[in-house]
Design a protein around this motif. Structure first.
Motif, PDB file in Angstrom:
ATOM      1  N   UNK A   8       0.810  -1.214   0.000  1.00  0.00           N
ATOM      2  CA  UNK A   8       0.000   0.000   0.000  1.00  0.00           C
ATOM      3  C   UNK A   8       0.848   1.270   0.000  1.00  0.00           C
ATOM      4  N   UNK A   9       2.120   1.171  -0.328  1.00  0.00           N
ATOM      5  CA  UNK A   9       2.963   2.361  -0.347  1.00  0.00           C
ATOM      6  C   UNK A   9       2.610   3.242  -1.539  1.00  0.00           C
ATOM      7  N   UNK A  10       2.909   4.518  -1.408  1.00  0.00           N
ATOM      8  CA  UNK A  10       2.656   5.468  -2.492  1.00  0.00           C
ATOM      9  C   UNK A  10       3.638   5.175  -3.627  1.00  0.00           C
ATOM     10  N   UNK A  11       3.102   4.910  -4.803  1.00  0.00           N
ATOM     11  CA  UNK A  11       3.950   4.608  -5.957  1.00  0.00           C
ATOM     12  C   UNK A  11       3.545   5.412  -7.193  1.00  0.00           C
ATOM     13  N   UNK A  12       2.869   6.538  -6.954  1.00  0.00           N
ATOM     14  CA  UNK A  12       2.459   7.435  -8.035  1.00  0.00           C
ATOM     15  C   UNK A  12       2.930   8.843  -7.659  1.00  0.00           C
ATOM     16  N   UNK A  13       3.559   9.522  -8.596  1.00  0.00           N
ATOM     17  CA  UNK A  13       4.060  10.879  -8.328  1.00  0.00           C
ATOM     18  C   UNK A  13       2.893  11.853  -8.145  1.00  0.00           C
ATOM     19  N   UNK A  51      -7.208   5.463  -7.636  1.00  0.00           N
ATOM     20  CA  UNK A  51      -5.761   5.271  -7.553  1.00  0.00           C
ATOM     21  C   UNK A  51      -5.035   6.605  -7.407  1.00  0.00           C
ATOM     22  N   UNK A  52      -5.547   7.636  -8.048  1.00  0.00           N
ATOM     23  CA  UNK A  52      -4.939   8.960  -7.895  1.00  0.00           C
ATOM     24  C   UNK A  52      -5.115   9.499  -6.487  1.00  0.00           C
ATOM     25  N   UNK A  53      -6.293   9.322  -5.921  1.00  0.00           N
ATOM     26  CA  UNK A  53      -6.550   9.814  -4.566  1.00  0.00           C
ATOM     27  C   UNK A  53      -5.725   9.060  -3.525  1.00  0.00           C
ATOM     28  N   UNK A  54      -5.576   7.754  -3.716  1.00  0.00           N
ATOM     29  CA  UNK A  54      -4.811   6.957  -2.758  1.00  0.00           C
ATOM     30  C   UNK A  54      -3.308   7.053  -2.975  1.00  0.00           C
ATOM     31  N   UNK A  55      -2.910   7.361  -4.207  1.00  0.00           N
ATOM     32  CA  UNK A  55      -1.478   7.440  -4.514  1.00  0.00           C
ATOM     33  C   UNK A  55      -0.846   6.080  -4.714  1.00  0.00           C
ATOM     34  N   UNK A  56      -1.667   5.057  -4.830  1.00  0.00           N
ATOM     35  CA  UNK A  56      -1.159   3.696  -4.992  1.00  0.00           C
ATOM     36  C   UNK A  56      -1.813   3.041  -6.199  1.00  0.00           C
ATOM     37  N   UNK A  57      -0.982   2.510  -7.081  1.00  0.00           N
ATOM     38  CA  UNK A  57      -1.474   1.789  -8.259  1.00  0.00           C
ATOM     39  C   UNK A  57      -1.094   0.316  -8.094  1.00  0.00           C
TER      40      UNK A  57
END
Length: 81
Positions: free
Chosen positions: A5-10, A57-63
């Motif tokens: 669940x780590x952030x993987x989107x800039x 996915x954008x709101x969570x920052x995780x894809x």
């Protein structure tokens, strides 16, 4: 916290996903109102779902796809959030 669940989107991609996904979902809903065939309904529902996926996915920052592929943007490497 798990890497799953780590952030993987800039931040820039997150904003783009939210804007484009929201627009896609709205357009899909508008088109769905006037749908005249089963194929049109199916395609417009897919557009709405794809738009909602981008927003989430954008709101969570995780894809999840990025995570599955092991993709981490260079600007996010080394972060623990």
């Amino acid at each position: 916290m798990s890497n799953r669940w780590s952030i993987n989107i800039t931040p820039a991609e997150r904003a783009a996903r939210i804007i484009i996904g929201g627009a896609g979902a709205v357009v899909g809903i508008v088109l769905l109102v006037g749908a005249t065939s089963t194929l049109a309904v199916a395609l417009e529902l897919l557009l709405v779902l794809a738009g909602l996926d981008l927003v989430v996915t954008g709101a969570l920052g995780h894809c999840p796809l990025y995570a599955r592929l092991g993709h981490v943007p260079a600007s996010l490497k080394g972060r623990t959030s």
